[in-house]
Design a protein around this motif. Sequence first.
Motif, mmCIF file in Angstrom:
data_model
loop_
_atom_site.group_PDB
_atom_site.id
_atom_site.type_symbol
_atom_site.label_atom_id
_atom_site.label_comp_id
_atom_site.label_asym_id
_atom_site.label_seq_id
_atom_site.Cartn_x
_atom_site.Cartn_y
_atom_site.Cartn_z
ATOM 1 N N ARG A 13 0.838 -1.206 0.000
ATOM 2 C CA ARG A 13 0.000 0.000 0.000
ATOM 3 C C ARG A 13 0.874 1.258 0.000
ATOM 4 O O ARG A 13 0.631 2.202 -0.752
ATOM 5 N N PHE A 14 1.888 1.256 0.859
ATOM 6 C CA PHE A 14 2.767 2.416 0.946
ATOM 7 C C PHE A 14 3.515 2.629 -0.368
ATOM 8 O O PHE A 14 3.629 3.750 -0.867
ATOM 9 N N LEU A 15 4.041 1.547 -0.944
ATOM 10 C CA LEU A 15 4.804 1.670 -2.183
ATOM 11 C C LEU A 15 3.925 2.145 -3.334
ATOM 12 O O LEU A 15 4.363 2.942 -4.173
ATOM 13 N N LYS A 34 -7.142 2.961 -9.952
ATOM 14 C CA LYS A 34 -8.084 4.066 -10.094
ATOM 15 C C LYS A 34 -7.574 5.232 -9.254
ATOM 16 O O LYS A 34 -7.391 5.105 -8.040
ATOM 17 N N VAL A 35 -7.300 6.373 -9.898
ATOM 18 C CA VAL A 35 -6.821 7.571 -9.208
ATOM 19 C C VAL A 35 -7.812 8.697 -9.434
ATOM 20 O O VAL A 35 -8.237 8.946 -10.567
ATOM 21 N N TRP A 36 -8.216 9.369 -8.355
ATOM 22 C CA TRP A 36 -9.083 10.532 -8.490
ATOM 23 C C TRP A 36 -8.616 11.633 -7.543
ATOM 24 O O TRP A 36 -7.730 11.422 -6.722
ATOM 25 N N VAL A 37 -9.210 12.823 -7.686
ATOM 26 C CA VAL A 37 -8.751 14.006 -6.950
ATOM 27 C C VAL A 37 -9.829 14.473 -5.980
ATOM 28 O O VAL A 37 -11.008 14.552 -6.336
ATOM 29 N N LYS A 38 -9.402 14.777 -4.739
ATOM 30 C CA LYS A 38 -10.315 15.298 -3.715
ATOM 31 C C LYS A 38 -9.789 16.629 -3.201
ATOM 32 O O LYS A 38 -8.581 16.801 -3.024
ATOM 33 N N VAL A 78 -1.191 12.136 -1.125
ATOM 34 C CA VAL A 78 -1.799 10.941 -1.708
ATOM 35 C C VAL A 78 -2.180 9.986 -0.590
ATOM 36 O O VAL A 78 -1.423 9.814 0.371
ATOM 37 N N GLU A 79 -3.344 9.368 -0.689
ATOM 38 C CA GLU A 79 -3.725 8.333 0.272
ATOM 39 C C GLU A 79 -4.382 7.165 -0.455
ATOM 40 O O GLU A 79 -5.136 7.347 -1.407
ATOM 41 N N VAL A 80 -4.047 5.958 0.002
ATOM 42 C CA VAL A 80 -4.639 4.749 -0.570
ATOM 43 C C VAL A 80 -5.950 4.480 0.161
ATOM 44 O O VAL A 80 -5.956 4.251 1.367
ATOM 45 N N GLU A 81 -7.054 4.517 -0.557
ATOM 46 C CA GLU A 81 -8.362 4.301 0.063
ATOM 47 C C GLU A 81 -8.755 2.828 0.055
ATOM 48 O O GLU A 81 -9.535 2.389 0.900
ATOM 49 N N GLN A 82 -8.205 2.075 -0.883
ATOM 50 C CA GLN A 82 -8.540 0.655 -0.946
ATOM 51 C C GLN A 82 -7.428 -0.093 -1.679
ATOM 52 O O GLN A 82 -6.890 0.397 -2.676
ATOM 53 N N PHE A 83 -7.055 -1.259 -1.167
ATOM 54 C CA PHE A 83 -6.023 -2.086 -1.797
ATOM 55 C C PHE A 83 -6.475 -3.537 -1.664
ATOM 56 O O PHE A 83 -6.498 -4.094 -0.565
ATOM 57 N N GLU A 84 -6.842 -4.144 -2.778
ATOM 58 C CA GLU A 84 -7.350 -5.512 -2.772
ATOM 59 C C GLU A 84 -6.437 -6.418 -3.588
ATOM 60 O O GLU A 84 -6.144 -6.126 -4.742
ATOM 61 N N TYR A 90 -7.084 1.709 -5.252
ATOM 62 C CA TYR A 90 -7.859 2.951 -5.387
ATOM 63 C C TYR A 90 -7.159 4.036 -4.578
ATOM 64 O O TYR A 90 -6.996 3.908 -3.357
ATOM 65 N N ILE A 91 -6.739 5.096 -5.266
ATOM 66 C CA ILE A 91 -5.916 6.132 -4.638
ATOM 67 C C ILE A 91 -6.544 7.507 -4.848
ATOM 68 O O ILE A 91 -6.958 7.855 -5.964
#
Length: 313
Positions: free
Chosen positions: A208-210, A292-296, A233-239, A248-249
Amino acid sequence: MDMKANMDIETFLAGERAVDGYRCGFVAIVGRPNVGKSTLMNHLIGQKISITSKKAQTTRNRVTGIYTDDTAQFVFVDTPGFQTDHRNALNDRLNQNVTEALGGVDVVVFVVEAMRFTDADRVVLKQLPKHTPVILVVNKIDKDKAKDRYALEAFVAQVRAEFEFAAAEAVSAKHGLRIANLLELIKPYLPESVPMYPEDMVTDKSARFLAMEIVREKLFRYLGEELPYAMNVEVEQFEEEDGLNRIYIAVLVDKESQKAILIGKGGERLKKISTEARLDMEKLFDTKVFLKVWVKVKSGWADDIRFLRELGL
């Protein structure tokens, strides 16, 4: 915080080998921003795990890289460049990370840029421990001005006069020059000890960190001079599935206008960043990746202490 005190005993015992004279220890890599610390660590361990960019202050978390050979195990700690400008809660926390990284290490590698020693370098020098061996590393010897052997020797002597260094080496991290020499120079300063990590382990950071670091690197490479400092940047989901990682980042910015810059016309910039990040992740993780990368927009995140703590900064 003493990193040795936090070592998982099972990991320690799993890597144990009874070899007389074997050495193992922690090595902190420090220096002002943009002297090539992350590039140096990537070459020292032989694999890219720390992000690099021509922009200063790309490294925000201490990244631990591990290099093991038949006689020693080096546990490298890559730190943020010590920040003297742009004071805010984020940079104060980054500077605190640098100071904490120096507690509990066996050797400090102080990196400077060849033919350029500044007041910012002196600020970092003042933070260095007095009772831990400090090795001076002059990086970027591939620069034109550093190719004059006598000029380079005079520069090294000038910097050595500023501090009681245990040793010194000149390298080019970018081209991998004299990296093996540096490892041999560090080795005698490590304590005799069994390995702390398995032989094939190159970092203690999670996937997740990498993944997060890879996306941040692309953001720094493809955006303007100012915007990267106002985002995280934050990882919201890692499956993890069989043969596929779904990641999902979210990229956090301060303002709506910054969101538009990051996305780019017709979404092209964000698409390019995402594609290149996905390809790097597939190479690193040795598996297919759906990214999947999106902006908040989150105003004032860089001055929000509680939020920085949640991000692990």
